[in-house]
Design a protein around this motif. Structure first.
Motif, PDB file in Angstrom:
ATOM      1  N   ALA A   1     -35.849  -6.926 -23.849  1.00 49.72           N
ATOM      2  CA  ALA A   1     -36.042  -7.106 -22.359  1.00 49.72           C
ATOM      3  C   ALA A   1     -35.205  -7.431 -21.566  1.00 49.72           C
ATOM      4  CB  ALA A   1     -37.418  -8.352 -22.293  1.00 49.72           C
TER       5      ALA A   1
ATOM      6  N   TYR B   1     -30.364 -14.975 -16.540  1.00 48.99           N
ATOM      7  CA  TYR B   1     -31.299 -13.829 -16.627  1.00 48.99           C
ATOM      8  C   TYR B   1     -30.550 -12.662 -16.256  1.00 48.99           C
ATOM      9  CZ  TYR B   1     -35.558 -11.296 -15.400  1.00 48.99           C
ATOM     10  OH  TYR B   1     -36.266 -10.288 -15.344  1.00 48.99           O
TER      11      TYR B   1
ATOM     12  N   VAL C   1     -44.789  -8.448 -21.961  1.00 51.63           N
ATOM     13  CA  VAL C   1     -44.395  -9.045 -20.584  1.00 51.63           C
ATOM     14  C   VAL C   1     -45.194 -10.169 -20.297  1.00 51.63           C
ATOM     15  CG1 VAL C   1     -44.643  -8.709 -18.128  1.00 51.63           C
ATOM     16  CG2 VAL C   1     -43.751  -6.801 -19.382  1.00 51.63           C
TER      17      VAL C   1
ATOM     18  N   ASP D   1     -38.923  -3.217 -17.653  1.00 57.40           N
ATOM     19  CA  ASP D   1     -37.568  -3.651 -18.274  1.00 57.40           C
ATOM     20  C   ASP D   1     -37.790  -3.966 -19.759  1.00 57.40           C
ATOM     21  OD1 ASP D   1     -36.795  -4.203 -15.527  1.00 57.40           O
ATOM     22  OD2 ASP D   1     -37.587  -6.039 -15.399  1.00 57.40           O
ATOM     23  N   VAL D   2     -38.822  -3.547 -20.188  1.00 54.47           N
ATOM     24  CA  VAL D   2     -38.837  -3.520 -21.977  1.00 54.47           C
ATOM     25  C   VAL D   2     -38.912  -2.354 -22.500  1.00 54.47           C
ATOM     26  CG1 VAL D   2     -40.686  -4.165 -23.668  1.00 54.47           C
ATOM     27  CG2 VAL D   2     -40.514  -5.561 -21.418  1.00 54.47           C
TER      28      VAL D   2
ATOM     29  N   ALA E   1     -31.590  -2.528 -19.567  1.00 57.79           N
ATOM     30  CA  ALA E   1     -33.019  -1.822 -20.198  1.00 57.79           C
ATOM     31  C   ALA E   1     -32.902  -0.258 -20.117  1.00 57.79           C
ATOM     32  CB  ALA E   1     -34.212  -2.305 -19.435  1.00 57.79           C
TER      33      ALA E   1
ATOM     34  N   ARG F   1     -43.732 -13.997 -20.576  1.00 54.50           N
ATOM     35  CA  ARG F   1     -44.070 -14.950 -19.402  1.00 54.50           C
ATOM     36  C   ARG F   1     -44.677 -16.245 -19.836  1.00 54.50           C
ATOM     37  NH1 ARG F   1     -47.923 -17.045 -16.780  1.00 54.50           N
ATOM     38  NH2 ARG F   1     -49.724 -15.635 -18.112  1.00 54.50           N
TER      39      ARG F   1
ATOM     40  N   PRO G   1     -32.587  -7.123 -17.578  1.00 53.61           N
ATOM     41  CA  PRO G   1     -32.425  -6.599 -16.339  1.00 53.61           C
ATOM     42  C   PRO G   1     -32.503  -4.946 -16.274  1.00 53.61           C
ATOM     43  CG  PRO G   1     -30.954  -8.349 -16.565  1.00 53.61           C
ATOM     44  CD  PRO G   1     -31.523  -7.891 -17.848  1.00 53.61           C
TER      45      PRO G   1
ATOM     46  N   GLU H   1     -39.890 -13.753 -16.606  1.00 51.75           N
ATOM     47  CA  GLU H   1     -40.556 -12.863 -15.955  1.00 51.75           C
ATOM     48  C   GLU H   1     -40.023 -11.341 -15.851  1.00 51.75           C
ATOM     49  OE1 GLU H   1     -43.470 -12.954 -14.529  1.00 51.75           O
ATOM     50  OE2 GLU H   1     -43.666 -15.367 -14.557  1.00 51.75           O
ATOM     51  N   TYR H   2     -40.550 -10.209 -16.440  1.00 50.85           N
ATOM     52  CA  TYR H   2     -40.028  -8.936 -16.506  1.00 50.85           C
ATOM     53  C   TYR H   2     -40.958  -8.067 -16.196  1.00 50.85           C
ATOM     54  CZ  TYR H   2     -35.993 -10.778 -19.443  1.00 50.85           C
ATOM     55  OH  TYR H   2     -35.000 -11.156 -19.728  1.00 50.85           O
TER      56      TYR H   2
END
Length: 471
Positions: A307, A283, A134, A149-150, A313, A138, A309, A144-145
């Protein structure tokens, strides 16, 4: 003895590397791709059977029977097997750095074993690694997650497969610019979707144009797969080119994007990397895939990630929970150490990229001067080069050395170079681009020099007749 050796190599080539591909009467392979131009025709279902040695038939599902073996994997395995048998073979087929894993990463893996970090991890990866990813996204990519979300996977290949399976269903189209990585069409088939190949040209830098994308879209279009830097061409999309593609995607509400960014740190200035998810409206549409194999020389550690949304995920995580579960605990500790090296992998990765660039320059110079080779696109990233070999195949082309005979396509040319030069390359048809070869320069300068010397000698005037059209 030479004849027996040649026959053995040729037999291994066809059985391992060209399995499942129809052949013409001259012994050359010919594949009928599902292209954008032909997407209106539904391909005939392949029989879900395979012949056994006893002559009986073992049933396979139609979906599995439709899959084609990976030529890059088959040729890499073949070159390795021939070397183990004592054959003098140079393998330039694999997409694998020849460098050792940087010492701080290897030390973290060793420490994980010594400290007893050898148990199952959470399905989507350890909190430590997901938090590091993350932060990396960034800081380096402007994305930005949340850690949730990963999804950490057993290599980036698994990330892409799970992404395709998570969002596609039977009847959906997966749009794939060609030249493409060999596995993208098969991933679509495994999900029950239709791979739709969109041709690009050397004049376009082997990059997808907005016009070509727009013309390929239909109501069935569900997913676009982009790879930058590209495997197999090394081409890199500029920010302006990605922005133009994003505008097309934005006009089609059902269309999603898998952005394969595994080679992002292997770039040659002035080229720069841009993540597709950063463009307006993308995104929410994009599943970003990356990993550790290429930049960090960690191919054997099998560690990647996606990664995306939350809905995408979670879908990929659900598949993984019933498929492989979490990645190796040892590899994940090593991954944390890799991301701690600094932006773009720090000095360790920078040193590897500097060497890759020197190799690229050397290989490109050699190919430009080589009879029958044409290099229209100089790679700006990754560690592959894809010359045109149209002059070395087709009507009139013939391998004289060893009495090889006619060379009608890139498969046959690669067989000739393996058999008579002892160099393993990948034919362009594996990447949806017949008339080319992919050469990996992820090898030492000494190895590259020897390999190119052998190729040059094998296609010299005394050993090879050019195609009629090239004379």
């Amino acid at each position: 003895r030479r004849d027996r050796r040649a026959a053995g190599v040729a037999g291994a080539w066809w059985s391992m590397a060209v399995a499942g591909v129809a052949r013409c009467s001259a012994g050359c392979s010919r594949r009928q791709p599902h292209t954008a131009a032909a997407r209106g025709r539904k391909p005939r279902a392949r029989a879900a059977t395979m012949a056994c040695s006893g002559g009986e038939l073992a049933s396979l599902s139609a979906r599995v029977a439709s899959l084609r073996p990976s030529k890059t994997m088959a040729l890499t395995d073949l070159a390795r097997a021939l070397r183990e048998e004592g054959k003098d073979v140079i393998g330039l087929a694999a997409g694998e750095p020849d460098f050792d894993t940087p010492e701080p990463i290897a030390a973290a893996g060793k420490a994980a074993i010594e400290d007893g970090d050898t148990r199952y991890t959470p399905n989507t990866g350890t909190a430590e690694l997901r938090n590091a990813i993350v932060e990396k996204l960034r800081r380096e990519n402007g994305l930005e997650y949340a850690p949730s979300d990963v999804v950490v996977t057993n290599g980036a290949k698994q990330s892409i497969t799970q992404a395709v399976m998570a969002v596609c269903q039977p009847g959906d189209d997966v749009l794939i610019p060609a030249p493409h990585w060999v596995s993208y069409p098969e991933m679509a088939r495994l999900a029950g979707a239709n791979p739709v190949v969109i041709a690009t040209t050397p004049e376009q830098g082997y990059l997808l144009s907005p016009e070509a994308l727009e013309s390929a879209l239909t109501p069935a279009s569900r997913l676009l797969i982009l790879c930058t830097p590209s495997n197999p061409t090394g081409s890199v999309y500029s920010s302006e080119q990605l922005a133009a593609l994003a505008e097309v995607v934005a006009r089609h509400p059902r269309l999603l994007v898998v952005s394969d960014e595994i080679y992002e740190h292997i770039m040659y200035e002035p080229a720069t990397h841009h993540s597709f998810a950063t463009y307006p409206g993308m995104y929410e549409r994009t599943i970003t895939v990356n990993g550790f194999s290429k930049a960090f020389a960690m191919t054997g550690w099998r560690l990647g990630y996606l990664a995306a949304p939350p809905p995408f995920a979670k879908g990929a995580a659900a598949i993984q929970s019933q498929f492989t579960s979490g990645a190796s605990s040892i590899s994940q500790k090593a991954g944390v150490a890799a991301l701690a090296l600094g932006d773009a992998g720090g000095d360790e990765v920078a040193a590897m990229v500097k060497e890759f660039r020197a190799r690229r320059d050397y290989v490109c110079d050699r190919l430009r001067a080589m009879r029958g080779m044409e290099l229209a696109v100089v790679p700006d990233g990754a560690f592959y080069v894809m010359p045109s070999v149209a002059a070395l195949m087709g009507e009139g082309a013939e391998g004289i050395k060893g009495g090889f005979g006619p060379v009608c396509d890139s498969d046959t040319l690669c067989r000739y170079l393996l058999q008579e030069a002892g160099v393993a390359l990948v034919p362009g048809d594996a990447f949806g681009c017949e008339g080319t070869l992919r050469i990996s320069y992820a090898a030492s300068m000494e190895t590259l020099t020897e390999a190119l010397d052998r190729i040059e000698e094998a296609i010299s005037e005394e050993n090879f007749k050019l195609a009629d059209a090239a004379r």
